[in-house]
Design an enzyme around this catalytic site. Structure first.
Site, PDB file in Angstrom:
ATOM      1  N   HIS A 107       1.856   4.685  -2.983  1.00  0.00           N
ATOM      2  CA  HIS A 107       2.176   6.038  -2.749  1.00  0.00           C
ATOM      3  C   HIS A 107       3.630   6.616  -3.061  1.00  0.00           C
ATOM      4  CE1 HIS A 107      -1.898   6.309  -0.626  1.00  0.00           C
ATOM      5  NE2 HIS A 107      -1.589   5.757   0.133  1.00  0.00           N
ATOM      6  N   HIS A 126       0.696  -1.328  -0.012  1.00  0.00           N
ATOM      7  CA  HIS A 126      -0.270   0.067   0.135  1.00  0.00           C
ATOM      8  C   HIS A 126       0.865   1.280  -0.004  1.00  0.00           C
ATOM      9  CE1 HIS A 126      -3.765   2.310   0.976  1.00  0.00           C
ATOM     10  NE2 HIS A 126      -2.572   3.054   1.791  1.00  0.00           N
ATOM     11  N   GLU A 127       1.861   1.368   1.025  1.00  0.00           N
ATOM     12  CA  GLU A 127       2.491   2.451   0.944  1.00  0.00           C
ATOM     13  C   GLU A 127       3.684   2.572  -0.176  1.00  0.00           C
ATOM     14  OE1 GLU A 127       1.879   4.792   3.075  1.00  0.00           O
ATOM     15  OE2 GLU A 127       0.433   3.313   4.425  1.00  0.00           O
TER      16      GLU A 127
END
Length: 469
Positions: free
Chosen positions: A26, A22-23
């Protein structure tokens, strides 16, 4: 203690993969736009590991319940003059939308990839076989209405539910859950006679099973049993598998691989026959004739007496059946979809789970379904521990479902979550200027309150589930 250790390992592994991916979403999109990333953290709290590579600090936090990516941003501190063009707050709204949405989207992509690997690994499903109909059940009523019965074939396989192919009990449960979430009034199933030697027969029965008595809020409802879908007892050979050391069978000297030929002089055909004979004689001494390495032997057993589900005493020998791949082959389906077929199955499964999750969320928000369905970190840890012990397929299945859930959750328009930031950016596009700092702070407080409240409810549900077993 062992289960707690497995739960801890499973939780850290599951959440580590999901949060890191997920990170990374980004982080990677920000790098593509040349936005300065000052920190990449998996986990919150004090760093237990930290290393600087280039201009970014990479760290692992002590609390494995999430993570974050920190950008150079004038709203959060001073930014060096040479880094101002790379500050997050100075990027166009469309670049900010791309960076923020990348996290949830990469989780959805991860779920698709994991499900693809799951189907590519050739999962095995136990065929949805029935051979008896409980009286007064919806299945019995439907068969009576059609003037049909199941006596003509010892086994019937459920092959379709609501127009979708059913591979086994797992996919049937999925279809039933989907129907309940969609508030359908009945489950339409197709059943066909099944022979373990020759396979499915051409005859088909089409049945409608009413779902009015089933509820999503009753977690322990035996849905299949309430519909009359009682799994058929598989005719396994009466061969001894695991023997408990201090059990009647263990004390008498039975071993794995012994074939049970007779019980008190009565011939034993299948393992189910042996189980029925044992349960009918609690606290009695019985005689077994077994075959070991081609030699017949006799054993005397003093059976235990235990309390059954209905409260009555039943006999117990302390021995299990030997389950072999050869014996189970007629009763399972090895699903081999191939590379592209697995991708198609993964896409359909991901889409189905996405739609079910949104409908479930909608019903929870509008109060149609209890908040008791929310699970917190304790339940996730327990499921993770069980999955990692159950094998590769179970691990992939849970990993995909959790990644899908994290992706959906983060897209919700709640301040603090990625979806809340996306909401701010959409408002900015409409009004032509950013949302005011004051409005964002109020939104953050509301969002934090909502998230903390839901977390408290989820933890409370976890404790209730654990205390009730």
């Amino acid at each position: 203690m062992t289960s707690v250790l497995w739960s801890l390992i499973g939780f850290v592994l599951m959440m580590g993969v999901i949060v890191t991916v997920h990170e990374w979403g980004h982080f990677q999109v920000a790098r593509w736009f040349n936005i300065k990333v000052t920190r990449f953290s998996v986990g919150f709290g004090k760093a237990i590991f930290q290393r600087r590579i280039g201009e970014t600090d990479y760290q692992i936090g002590a609390i494995p319940l999430g993570g974050y990516v920190k950008f150079a941003d004038e709203r959060e501190g001073d930014v060096a003059a040479e880094d101002l063009p790379r500050a997050f707050n100075r990027q166009s709204v469309y670049k900010r939308i791309a960076v923020v949405s990348a996290g949830p989207l990469i989780n959805l992509i991860l779920a698709l990839g994991v499900f693809w690997l799951m189907f590519l690994s050739g999962p095995v499903e136990v065929r949805a076989l029935i051979n008896s109909v409980p009286p007064s059940s919806p299945l019995a009523a439907e068969l009576e209405a059609q003037n049909q019965n199941l006596d003509s074939s010892p086994l019937w396989q459920i092959t379709e539910a609501d127009g979708e192919s059913i591979q086994g009990w797992k996919s049937l449960h999925q279809a039933l859950l989907k129907a309940l979430i969609a508030q359908e009034t009945a489950l339409q199933i197709t059943i066909q006679p099944y022979d373990p030697v020759t396979g499915l027969q051409a005859k088909s029965l089409f049945l409608n099973l009413p779902l009015a008595s089933l509820s999503l809020d009753e977690e322990k409802q035996p849905w299949f049993g309430m519909l009359g879908l009682k799994p058929a007892a598989i005719a396994m050979p009466a061969v001894v598998g695991r023997v408990l050391a201090d059990s009647p069978a263990g004390l008498a000297g039975l071993r794995e691989g012994d074939r049970i030929l007779a019980f008190n002089g009565t011939t034993v055909q299948h393992w189910q026959d042996f189980v029925a004979m044992v349960q009918a004689r609690p606290a009695e001494q019985v005689t077994l004739k077994i075959e070991r390495a081609g030699v017949e032997q006799r054993y005397e057993l003093m059976l235990n007496s235990v309390r059954g589900a209905d409260g009555k005493a039943i006999g117990q020998a302390g021995v299990g059946v030997l389950v072999t791949e050869e014996a189970m082959q007629p009763y399972v389906q090895n699903l081999d979809y191939g590379v592209w077929g697995s991708l198609n199955e993964a896409w359909n499964y991901s889409r189905s789970m996405f739609e079910m999750s949104l409908k479930m969320l909608q019903r929870v928000i509008f109060g149609d379904i209890s908040l008791s369905h929310l699970s917190g970190p304790l339940s996730i840890a327990q499921y993770s521990g069980e999955a990692i012990q159950s094998g590769w397929i179970s691990f992939l299945s849970l990993l995909g479902l959790l990644s899908l859930s994290v992706g959906i959750l983060n897209l919700l328009p709640i301040p603090v979550l990625d979806g809340g930031h996306l909401l701010y950016y959409l408002i900015e596009i409409v009004k032509g200027s950013p949302v005011s700092e004051n409005a964002m702070q109020i939104g953050q407080m509301i969002g934090l309150f909502v998230i903390m409240s839901l977390t408290f409810v989820a933890l409370f549900n976890d404790l209730i589930r654990i205390s009730h077993g």
